[in-house]
Design a protein around this motif. Structure first.
Motif, mmCIF file in Angstrom:
data_model
loop_
_atom_site.group_PDB
_atom_site.id
_atom_site.type_symbol
_atom_site.label_atom_id
_atom_site.label_comp_id
_atom_site.label_asym_id
_atom_site.label_seq_id
_atom_site.Cartn_x
_atom_site.Cartn_y
_atom_site.Cartn_z
ATOM 1 N N SER A 1 0.864 -1.287 0.053
ATOM 2 C CA SER A 1 -0.039 -0.033 -0.141
ATOM 3 C C SER A 1 0.775 1.264 0.138
ATOM 4 C CB SER A 1 -0.716 -0.046 1.149
ATOM 5 O OG SER A 1 -0.214 0.204 2.655
ATOM 6 N N MET A 2 0.288 2.254 -0.372
ATOM 7 C CA MET A 2 1.101 3.708 -0.233
ATOM 8 C C MET A 2 1.497 3.962 1.037
ATOM 9 S SD MET A 2 1.532 4.126 -3.360
ATOM 10 C CE MET A 2 2.582 5.978 -3.193
ATOM 11 N N GLU A 3 0.775 3.533 1.977
ATOM 12 C CA GLU A 3 1.117 4.004 3.339
ATOM 13 C C GLU A 3 2.347 3.037 3.872
ATOM 14 O OE1 GLU A 3 -1.836 3.018 2.573
ATOM 15 O OE2 GLU A 3 -2.795 5.268 2.891
ATOM 16 N N ASP A 4 2.752 2.082 3.338
ATOM 17 C CA ASP A 4 4.098 1.485 3.522
ATOM 18 C C ASP A 4 5.073 1.165 2.497
ATOM 19 O OD1 ASP A 4 2.925 -0.860 2.125
ATOM 20 O OD2 ASP A 4 2.764 -2.007 3.932
ATOM 21 N N TRP A 5 4.658 2.066 1.383
ATOM 22 C CA TRP A 5 5.628 2.022 0.320
ATOM 23 C C TRP A 5 7.241 2.321 0.686
ATOM 24 C CZ3 TRP A 5 6.710 7.119 -2.598
ATOM 25 C CH2 TRP A 5 7.375 7.022 -3.774
ATOM 26 N N LEU A 6 7.262 3.495 1.595
ATOM 27 C CA LEU A 6 8.524 3.932 2.086
ATOM 28 C C LEU A 6 8.578 3.576 3.505
ATOM 29 C CD1 LEU A 6 8.803 7.244 0.215
ATOM 30 C CD2 LEU A 6 9.909 4.994 -0.518
ATOM 31 N N GLN A 7 9.719 3.284 3.832
ATOM 32 C CA GLN A 7 9.541 2.637 5.456
ATOM 33 C C GLN A 7 11.017 3.424 5.990
ATOM 34 O OE1 GLN A 7 9.155 -1.418 5.915
ATOM 35 N NE2 GLN A 7 6.991 -1.577 5.086
#
Length: 251
Positions: free
Chosen positions: A29-35
């Protein structure tokens, strides 16, 4: 730069030893695209040093990738920094000036992920731009402006059948619907910056004779305007001893 070379995480947000045959793709998801993880501060300082001291080794961009790179920068700001526009303060307190005329250098100083831009030329996706600070035994100069099938040459499971499946996968990637996969590589050296020529492949290690597990969380995302595909790589390096602790937590 030597003291900064050994940067380890304490945890990893997935099971890196779970079976994951190629292409091993899962929805994200876009919410966890970058971490961000517990090595954020150290990795970001190292990335800045590499960009300053080895720009020709970690950065490549063809002019055709300029618009996708600028689009990517805005997406990074939106999702990693809640839309901060011109001056960003990283979680480590470092202020970063957003330079839109340097659309790959700026994300290098904002997120832990390495970012590769692939654009479709003819029937294949070609690597037209990248910021690659943490290569796992490959060299950006040897992959730049090359299509997927040649980028992955000499990777044993990546045969012509897998190549066709991966190209179909790339054709089907949609904006706002990232995909992800991971790998698991065994190393004796925890160094994050490990460029290596295809003519000089590294000795393959196994769990029984390696000191570190290196795992990449890789994501694929289509940019809505340019239609380029972004391949991002978040690199984790864990000591084997820490991996054992995670597998066998104390009661």
């Amino acid at each position: 730069m030597e003291p900064m070379n050994i940067i380890l995480q304490e945890n990893i947000p997935y099971d890196p030893l779970a079976p994951n045959p190629l292409p091993g793709i899962k929805p994200a998801s876009m919410e966890d695209w970058l971490q961000r993880d517990d090595a954020f501060d150290a990795q970001m300082a190292y990335r800045s040093n590499l960009l300053a001291e080895r720009p020709d080794e970690v950065l490549a961009m063809d002019q055709m990738a300029l618009a996708p790179a600028q689009e990517l920068l805005e997406l990074v700001l939106e999702h990693a920094y809640k839309g901060q526009r011109d001056n960003v303060v990283r979680p480590d307190g470092q202020g970063i000036n957003v330079e839109r005329e340097r659309p790959l250098e700026t994300p290098c100083n904002l997120v832990q992920e390495d970012l590769c831009i692939l654009q479709k030329i003819g029937n294949e996706h070609v690597l037209t731009g990248a910021i690659l600070c943490f290569p796992a035994s490959w060299r950006l100069s040897e992959k730049f402006m090359r299509p997927l099938i040649t980028i992955h040459e000499r990777i044993d499971p990546y045969d012509s059948n897998v190549a066709r499946r991966v190209q179909r996968l790339f054709d089907g990637i949609k904006p706002d619907r990232p995909l992800w996969r991971f790998n698991a590589l065994w190393y004796d050296d925890a160094q994050l910056f490990q460029p290596r020529s295809i003519q000089n492949p590294r000795e393959v290690r196994s769990r029984g004779n390696a000191k570190y597990l290196r795992s990449e969380r890789q994501t694929l995302l289509r940019l809505p305007n340019s239609r380029a595909v972004v391949f991002s790589i978040h690199t984790y390096v864990l000591a084997v001893e820490r991996l054992l602790e995670m597998e066998n937590p104390a009661e």
